[in-house]
Design a protein around this motif. Structure first.
Motif, short mmCIF file in Angstrom:
data_model
loop_
_atom_site.label_atom_id
_atom_site.label_comp_id
_atom_site.label_asym_id
_atom_site.label_seq_id
_atom_site.Cartn_x
_atom_site.Cartn_y
_atom_site.Cartn_z
N GLU A 15 -21.00 -24.65 -14.30
CA GLU A 15 -21.34 -23.88 -15.72
C GLU A 15 -22.81 -23.40 -15.51
O GLU A 15 -23.05 -22.40 -16.24
CB GLU A 15 -21.10 -25.09 -16.79
N ARG A 18 -23.11 -20.65 -13.59
CA ARG A 18 -22.58 -19.12 -14.07
C ARG A 18 -23.48 -18.64 -15.18
O ARG A 18 -23.50 -17.34 -15.06
CB ARG A 18 -21.29 -19.83 -14.68
N GLU A 22 -25.04 -14.98 -14.95
CA GLU A 22 -24.91 -14.18 -15.82
C GLU A 22 -26.16 -13.53 -16.41
O GLU A 22 -26.77 -12.29 -16.63
CB GLU A 22 -24.11 -14.54 -17.05
#
Length: 71
Positions: A15, A18, A22
């Motif tokens: 997580e 990720r 981004e």
């Protein structure tokens, strides 16, 4: 008396990776760290740390400088 909310932390692992990826993509596309922090509802320092962990090469600071004119 006001209560402080508990510190928000991203757990290590997929997580966090990720979110960092981004943010890195958006920063490299031209977004500022402050804009990313506001959009992600995170602190400037938290976003800066995620970007650093993601291997971002930071841009130099911008803004007006004294004594230099564009003409």
């Amino acid at each position: 008396m006001t209560r402080k909310s508990p510190a928000r932390r991203l757990v290590p692992g997929p997580e966090r990776d990720r979110v960092a990826a981004e943010l890195k993509a958006r920063y490299e596309a031209g977004a500022s760290i402050r804009a990313l922090a506001a959009e992600a509802d995170r602190s400037y320092g938290g976003v800066h740390r995620l970007l650093a962990d993601a291997g971002v090469t930071f841009r130099s600071r911008g803004g007006a400088t004294r004594g230099n004119s564009a003409s």
